[in-house]
Design a protein around this motif. Sequence first.
Motif, PDB file in Angstrom:
ATOM      1  N   LEU A   1      37.546  28.641  24.200  1.00  0.00           N
ATOM      2  CA  LEU A   1      36.583  29.600  24.730  1.00  0.00           C
ATOM      3  C   LEU A   1      36.696  29.687  26.246  1.00  0.00           C
ATOM      4  N   ALA A   2      36.167  30.784  26.809  1.00  0.00           N
ATOM      5  CA  ALA A   2      36.378  31.010  28.239  1.00  0.00           C
ATOM      6  C   ALA A   2      35.267  31.816  28.903  1.00  0.00           C
ATOM      7  N   ALA A   3      34.037  31.728  28.402  1.00  0.00           N
ATOM      8  CA  ALA A   3      32.872  32.341  29.044  1.00  0.00           C
ATOM      9  C   ALA A   3      33.002  33.863  29.151  1.00  0.00           C
ATOM     10  N   GLY A   4      32.107  34.479  29.913  1.00  0.00           N
ATOM     11  CA  GLY A   4      32.066  35.931  30.035  1.00  0.00           C
ATOM     12  C   GLY A   4      32.343  36.428  31.426  1.00  0.00           C
ATOM     13  N   LEU A   5      33.057  35.628  32.225  1.00  0.00           N
ATOM     14  CA  LEU A   5      33.352  35.972  33.611  1.00  0.00           C
ATOM     15  C   LEU A   5      34.836  36.263  33.797  1.00  0.00           C
ATOM     16  N   PHE A   6      35.128  37.237  34.633  1.00  0.00           N
ATOM     17  CA  PHE A   6      36.496  37.422  35.109  1.00  0.00           C
ATOM     18  C   PHE A   6      36.448  38.226  36.397  1.00  0.00           C
ATOM     19  N   SER A   7      37.519  38.151  37.153  1.00  0.00           N
ATOM     20  CA  SER A   7      37.634  38.919  38.393  1.00  0.00           C
ATOM     21  C   SER A   7      38.900  39.763  38.348  1.00  0.00           C
ATOM     22  N   VAL A   8      38.909  40.836  39.118  1.00  0.00           N
ATOM     23  CA  VAL A   8      40.118  41.643  39.283  1.00  0.00           C
ATOM     24  C   VAL A   8      40.365  41.839  40.775  1.00  0.00           C
ATOM     25  N   VAL A   9      41.637  41.927  41.123  1.00  0.00           N
ATOM     26  CA  VAL A   9      42.032  42.253  42.488  1.00  0.00           C
ATOM     27  C   VAL A   9      42.546  43.688  42.479  1.00  0.00           C
ATOM     28  N   PHE A  10      41.928  44.541  43.287  1.00  0.00           N
ATOM     29  CA  PHE A  10      42.358  45.941  43.348  1.00  0.00           C
ATOM     30  C   PHE A  10      43.650  46.065  44.145  1.00  0.00           C
ATOM     31  N   GLN A  11      44.384  47.113  43.876  1.00  0.00           N
ATOM     32  CA  GLN A  11      45.603  47.372  44.632  1.00  0.00           C
ATOM     33  C   GLN A  11      45.273  47.439  46.124  1.00  0.00           C
ATOM     34  N   GLU A  12      46.213  46.951  46.921  1.00  0.00           N
ATOM     35  CA  GLU A  12      45.993  46.832  48.360  1.00  0.00           C
ATOM     36  C   GLU A  12      45.691  48.164  49.033  1.00  0.00           C
ATOM     37  N   ARG A  13      46.102  49.252  48.407  1.00  0.00           N
ATOM     38  CA  ARG A  13      45.879  50.561  49.032  1.00  0.00           C
ATOM     39  C   ARG A  13      44.405  50.967  49.058  1.00  0.00           C
ATOM     40  N   TYR A  14      43.565  50.288  48.301  1.00  0.00           N
ATOM     41  CA  TYR A  14      42.149  50.642  48.276  1.00  0.00           C
ATOM     42  C   TYR A  14      41.385  49.851  49.337  1.00  0.00           C
ATOM     43  N   SER A  15      40.621  50.547  50.142  1.00  0.00           N
ATOM     44  CA  SER A  15      39.850  49.921  51.223  1.00  0.00           C
ATOM     45  C   SER A  15      38.588  49.274  50.679  1.00  0.00           C
ATOM     46  N   THR A  16      37.949  48.498  51.539  1.00  0.00           N
ATOM     47  CA  THR A  16      36.663  47.893  51.168  1.00  0.00           C
ATOM     48  C   THR A  16      35.647  48.973  50.826  1.00  0.00           C
ATOM     49  N   ALA A  17      35.629  50.037  51.607  1.00  0.00           N
ATOM     50  CA  ALA A  17      34.674  51.123  51.357  1.00  0.00           C
ATOM     51  C   ALA A  17      34.913  51.762  49.992  1.00  0.00           C
ATOM     52  N   GLN A  18      36.166  51.914  49.610  1.00  0.00           N
ATOM     53  CA  GLN A  18      36.467  52.520  48.311  1.00  0.00           C
ATOM     54  C   GLN A  18      36.039  51.611  47.161  1.00  0.00           C
TER      55      GLN A  18
END
Length: 403
Positions: free
Chosen positions: A315-332
């Motif tokens: 089992l592995a809980a209900g959490l995960f993260s994604v890293v967006f492509q570098e071309r996307y800014s913080t604002a986006q």
Amino acid sequence: MSKPITDLIHHPYVPPGSFGAPQPGVYKASTVFFANVAAMRARDWKHKQGYTYGLHGTPTTFTLEERIATLEGGTHCILVPSGLAAIANVSMALLKTGDEVLIPDNAYGPNKAFADGELKNWGITYQFYDAMNPADLQARIGPQTKLVWLEAPGSVTMEFVPLAHLAHICRERGVLTALDNTWAGGIAFNGFDLGHGERRVAGSGADVVVHALTKYPSGGGDVLMGAIVTRDEELHQRLKLTHMRVGWGVGLNDVEAILRSLPSLPLRYRAHDAAARELAAWLQHRPEIAQLLHPAFEGSPGHEHWRALCGDDGLAAGLFSVVFQERYSTAQVDAFCDALKLFKLGYSWGGPVSLVVPYDVPSMRSARLGCWTHKGILVRFSVGLEAVEDLRADVEQALGALA
């Protein structure tokens, strides 16, 4: 007019005993009565032989403590007002001026902040170590190291560290270990007995396990509470005396809420896990995403450690993260988060409502350790109990905001 009031306060009626129901009774008290002075003087609160004062426990808190100890595979449990309070209690009980504590660089941020604030002010030094590199931990342990914190997976970035190896290093060096086991929920693995899959090795894990009951044990996003679990009586008493001197207390209605939620914990944990994997598998192949960070997926940092500890079908809980492509800014990326409708912006996890938070990871890590090399913006998802197809549709429409 005084007698009716006195009779109300000192009414002689006592309800009959032997009442049975699915949920235990809720006993609220600050003051606890004693039959006589001899009983008052003889009462032992340290070993749960009786009741002395509300802060030292009632039948309700004793019941939850025993159940959490069983959940985590321990024998003793102490309740505190939050997961962070559990961390603080352990560090205060086991460290003194001149000692050193080692903390994973990818640990829960407030644990690191507590070391850099209160512990440093008390003359206790600290180092952050790279938990993905056992050799780094080995090199940092010194004569003054008295406590090493462990955590799996890493907070936000979700690296699954080689827990058994790290614990073994500390055990060989005679250093106590404390594991933040909130992610596992007492379900994915046992923090005291680590090993490979089903081949558990007794006593191969941490000396102390802490758990933010705020998360999966509560399950409602409405309770703050933490737990400290041990197997060693002497260690438990050290932690318990600090608990007494600091004056930690928990609300009895909150204890009741967790007692009510515990029976459904395994079902909810599996539901969160299954939904998170389905959503993560879909997001992994989206063109906007550079990397998926989920311990159960190949290619995620430390996946092999998760598989070795939890098994191929673990089992592995209900959490995960994604890293967006570098071309996307913080604002986006912020616009993407703002565009979500079912996913709410909010900290914590483990409740029925799905949550999302964007993070500035470089500000959370020590650059000298090189634990984080990605340049894209990271977003963490906590998947709740909504229908997965609805969550996917919500994410898909929000991805349009990136444009």
